[in-house]
Design a protein around this motif. Structure first.
Motif, mmCIF file in Angstrom:
data_model
loop_
_atom_site.group_PDB
_atom_site.id
_atom_site.type_symbol
_atom_site.label_atom_id
_atom_site.label_comp_id
_atom_site.label_asym_id
_atom_site.label_seq_id
_atom_site.Cartn_x
_atom_site.Cartn_y
_atom_site.Cartn_z
ATOM 1 N N PHE A 45 41.102 37.856 38.151
ATOM 2 C CA PHE A 45 40.490 38.623 39.233
ATOM 3 C C PHE A 45 39.034 38.963 38.888
ATOM 4 C CE2 PHE A 45 40.377 42.346 42.287
ATOM 5 C CZ PHE A 45 40.584 41.583 43.422
ATOM 6 N N THR A 46 38.405 38.060 38.149
ATOM 7 C CA THR A 46 36.976 38.219 37.878
ATOM 8 C C THR A 46 36.189 37.761 39.097
ATOM 9 O OG1 THR A 46 36.731 35.983 36.956
ATOM 10 C CG2 THR A 46 37.318 37.764 35.410
ATOM 11 N N TYR A 47 34.983 38.265 39.230
ATOM 12 C CA TYR A 47 34.124 37.823 40.324
ATOM 13 C C TYR A 47 33.838 36.327 40.214
ATOM 14 C CZ TYR A 47 33.317 42.743 41.456
ATOM 15 O OH TYR A 47 33.491 44.056 41.811
ATOM 16 N N GLU A 48 33.747 35.828 38.977
ATOM 17 C CA GLU A 48 33.435 34.411 38.785
ATOM 18 C C GLU A 48 34.570 33.520 39.284
ATOM 19 O OE1 GLU A 48 31.313 36.698 35.459
ATOM 20 O OE2 GLU A 48 33.248 36.776 36.503
ATOM 21 N N GLU A 49 35.801 33.846 38.902
ATOM 22 C CA GLU A 49 36.949 33.037 39.326
ATOM 23 C C GLU A 49 37.137 33.109 40.840
ATOM 24 O OE1 GLU A 49 40.015 33.487 35.607
ATOM 25 O OE2 GLU A 49 39.327 35.311 36.616
ATOM 26 N N ARG B 32 43.346 37.165 28.425
ATOM 27 C CA ARG B 32 43.182 38.603 28.619
ATOM 28 C C ARG B 32 41.781 39.084 28.239
ATOM 29 N NH1 ARG B 32 46.759 42.694 29.380
ATOM 30 N NH2 ARG B 32 48.499 41.253 29.087
ATOM 31 N N ASP B 33 41.235 38.544 27.146
ATOM 32 C CA ASP B 33 39.895 38.971 26.722
ATOM 33 C C ASP B 33 38.789 38.108 27.313
ATOM 34 O OD1 ASP B 33 40.326 36.637 25.367
ATOM 35 O OD2 ASP B 33 39.919 37.434 23.363
ATOM 36 N N GLU C 171 41.361 37.569 46.979
ATOM 37 C CA GLU C 171 40.823 38.792 47.576
ATOM 38 C C GLU C 171 41.672 39.997 47.158
ATOM 39 O OE1 GLU C 171 38.069 38.750 48.974
ATOM 40 O OE2 GLU C 171 37.739 36.753 49.834
ATOM 41 N N GLU C 172 41.161 41.190 47.445
ATOM 42 C CA GLU C 172 41.884 42.398 47.045
ATOM 43 C C GLU C 172 43.267 42.474 47.672
ATOM 44 O OE1 GLU C 172 39.653 45.979 47.431
ATOM 45 O OE2 GLU C 172 38.040 45.303 46.109
ATOM 46 N N VAL C 173 43.438 41.880 48.842
ATOM 47 C CA VAL C 173 44.733 41.893 49.511
ATOM 48 C C VAL C 173 45.761 41.046 48.753
ATOM 49 C CG1 VAL C 173 44.290 39.896 51.008
ATOM 50 C CG2 VAL C 173 45.796 41.746 51.804
ATOM 51 N N ILE D 133 39.803 44.670 38.799
ATOM 52 C CA ILE D 133 38.523 43.995 38.960
ATOM 53 C C ILE D 133 37.926 43.679 37.594
ATOM 54 C CG2 ILE D 133 36.135 44.269 39.738
ATOM 55 C CD1 ILE D 133 37.194 45.866 42.107
ATOM 56 N N GLY D 134 37.589 42.427 37.396
ATOM 57 C CA GLY D 134 37.024 41.993 36.129
ATOM 58 C C GLY D 134 38.044 41.500 35.130
#
Length: 252
Positions: free
Chosen positions: A166-170, A111-112, A150-152, A161-162
């Protein structure tokens, strides 16, 4: 050939909630499970006609994977050579004449996001492992991959987001894999479909309202696309906070 993948969130608990009824109903050639949460000797499944391959975590009641199959493999490999995947029982690879089957329980970045750096290193190691296998023969890669790509793929994308999963990295690691010669089979056939999820929080009425995430996948080498007969999400099946997913391939 029929493949099933399911994060059972504790196989002993799932057995009490109808696991064997679903297992027998599906009559799959390959049945992959994740998060078994057991040690050797703690559960015995009488699965007539199936070979059983278990990868137990060293830590009790944690992680773990297994594959039940009607087809004896040429080789069996546990882990990919790194300590984490082996100590935590997260990967099993079965080799067959025409393909590799890789069953994976990807670590959660927490979570963190405390585990995000380790998670990204895991992704790098697994990417190279899958690409190495793919040079030899096609790969069927499945399991709880702990990322909505993806967002879908999740109900409340904007507010998540983040967050872990659902991080941009993952999400970027998933994109990198898919752009390197692999296909997300469910999304290939359902590019615009929403409200198709495989995991729901245990919070009150979340599953009833279908506030979920799609984090369980069958991903295959691109050259297997023409052999895909069906792909599905069995969201009606209870017994875990995840539901089973299905892939059917024609025999080549």
């Amino acid at each position: 050939m029929k493949f099933i993948s399911w994060n059972v969130n504790g196989i002993r608990a799932c057995i009490k909630k109808g696991f064997l009824d679903y297992f027998n109903e599906m009559d799959a050639d390959f049945f992959c499970i994740q998060e078994t949460k057991c040690q050797a000797g703690q559960v015995e499944l009488q699965l007539d006609g199936y070979f059983q391959y278990w990868n137990f975590a060293e830590k009790k009641g944690y992680s773990g994977t297994a594959i039940f199959t009607k087809h004896e493999p040429l080789t069996i490999k546990y882990g990919v050579g790194d300590a984490e995947s082996e100590d935590e029982g997260r990967i099993i690879t079965l080799e067959y004449k025409d393909f590799y089957l890789v069953n994976v329980y990807t670590p959660n970045s927490q979570r963190d996001l405390a585990r995000l750096p380790k998670r990204l290193k895991w992704e790098e190691n697994l990417f190279h492992y899958l690409k190495t296998l793919d040079l030899k023969k096609p790969v069927i890669y499945c399991g709880d991959l702990n990322v909505a790509h993806e967002e879908v793929d999740l109900k409340n994308a904007k507010s998540n987001i983040g967050n872990s999963g659902f991080t941009y990295e993952e999400r970027g690691k998933m994109t990198e894999l898919l752009q390197s010669g692999f296909t997300d089979t469910f999304r290939y056939f359902n590019p615009e479909r929403t409200d198709a999820y495989t995991w729901w929080s245990y919070m009150n009425k979340v599953r009833e309202r279908n506030i979920g995430w799609r984090i369980d996948y069958f991903i295959v080498s691109n050259r297997l696309i023409e052999t895909i007969k069906a792909t599905d999400i069995h969201s009606h099946v209870l017994g875990s906070d995840h539901c089973p997913i299905l892939l059917e391939l024609s025999k080549s």
